[in-house]
Design an enzyme around this catalytic site. Structure first.
Site, PDB file in Angstrom:
ATOM      1  N   GLY A  63       0.760  -1.243   0.000  1.00  9.73           N
ATOM      2  CA  GLY A  63       0.000   0.000   0.000  1.00  9.73           C
ATOM      3  C   GLY A  63       0.788   1.289   0.000  1.00  9.73           C
ATOM      4  N   TRP A  65       2.357   2.962  -2.413  1.00  7.35           N
ATOM      5  CA  TRP A  65       2.004   3.880  -3.503  1.00  7.35           C
ATOM      6  C   TRP A  65       0.600   4.441  -3.310  1.00  7.35           C
ATOM      7  CZ3 TRP A  65       4.036   3.357  -9.094  1.00  7.35           C
ATOM      8  CH2 TRP A  65       5.421   3.180  -9.085  1.00  7.35           C
ATOM      9  N   ASP A  83      -4.234  -5.876  -6.260  1.00  6.91           N
ATOM     10  CA  ASP A  83      -3.054  -6.718  -6.064  1.00  6.91           C
ATOM     11  C   ASP A  83      -3.511  -8.146  -5.825  1.00  6.91           C
ATOM     12  OD1 ASP A  83       0.137  -5.907  -5.189  1.00  6.91           O
ATOM     13  OD2 ASP A  83      -0.536  -7.958  -4.827  1.00  6.91           O
ATOM     14  N   ASP A  99      -5.845 -11.604  -9.060  1.00  4.21           N
ATOM     15  CA  ASP A  99      -4.751 -11.721 -10.021  1.00  4.21           C
ATOM     16  C   ASP A  99      -5.100 -10.923 -11.277  1.00  4.21           C
ATOM     17  OD1 ASP A  99      -2.793 -12.478 -11.815  1.00  4.21           O
ATOM     18  OD2 ASP A  99      -2.854 -14.602 -11.266  1.00  4.21           O
ATOM     19  N   LYS A 164       6.804   0.269 -13.535  1.00  3.13           N
ATOM     20  CA  LYS A 164       8.104  -0.349 -13.275  1.00  3.13           C
ATOM     21  C   LYS A 164       8.397  -1.373 -14.364  1.00  3.13           C
ATOM     22  CE  LYS A 164       8.545  -3.189  -9.698  1.00  3.13           C
ATOM     23  NZ  LYS A 164       8.720  -3.471  -8.249  1.00  3.13           N
TER      24      LYS A 164
END
EC number: 2.1.1.166
Length: 209
Positions: A63, A65, A83, A99, A164
């Site tokens: 958590g 971010w 998540d 997922d 990312k």
């Protein structure tokens, strides 16, 4: 031989010292993870999130971010997080556990977004690393491709994307795809990112598709 051992030892000490600094700083500031500093630094440079914005946070647990995003978006903003791992509630964050690779989870996420267009998509997703590059890199690239697909489905015109990405096979092609979808794309390596990590963050602004 002793030189090699000393180098490895020094490198390990630096890594532990680096991690310890950000872990302690995260605890001091009430952040759930050291990763919060990465999005803070990106925000400081690129000003992605403003009050009243709608933000989607992929790979959100634990958590860090989302904590930063909800503070920046404010009371009139909206943060929707997802998540595969559980995440303790954060006031102002709508969290979906599942997922993201599964169609039903994507559909549930899109339902939560609703008809409103999203201003910012954030992705700090990463696969469980096996240590085998030939396995890990394709898995990592698949996740970032899904994140870009999410942008195409929900992002408002001129919206932003921070993701990312691990440098390696598929990176150049992915960079090209992001550049085709956004007016400006920058590569960031936040100070809080581990120096030896292959991770970088692509910060894309001005969604144009």
């Amino acid at each position: 031989m002793s030189g090699k051992k000393r180098t490895a030892s020094s490198s390990r000490w630096m890594q532990e010292h680096f991690d310890d600094h950000y872990v302690k700083l995260a605890q001091k500031r009430g952040f759930r993870s050291r990763a919060a500093f990465k999005i803070e630094e990106i925000q400081e440079k690129d000003k992605l999130i403003r009050p009243g914005m709608t933000v989607v946070d992929l790979g959100a647990a634990p958590g860090g971010w989302s904590q930063v995003a909800v503070k920046l978006a404010g009371d009139k903003g909206k943060v929707i997080a997802c998540d595969i791992l559980p995440m303790d509630p954060i006031v102002g964050v709508d969290f979906l556990q599942g997922d993201f690779r599964e169609e039903k989870v994507l559909d549930a996420l899109l339902t939560r977004v609703g008809d409103a267009k999203v201003d910012v998509v954030l992705s700090d997703m990463a696969p469980n690393m096996s240590g085998t590059g030939g396995v890990d890199q394709p898995r990592a690239m698949y996740l970032v491709e899904l994140a870009l697909d999410m942008c195409h489905q929900v992002l408002a015109p001129n919206g932003c994307f921070a993701v990312k990405v691990f440098q390696g096979e598929g990176f150049d092609e992915y960079m090209k795809a992001v550049k085709e979808a956004f007016k400006t794309v920058k590569t960031r390596k936040p100070d809080s990112s581990r120096p030896r990590s292959r991770e970088v963050y692509l910060v894309a602004t001005g969604y144009k598709l």
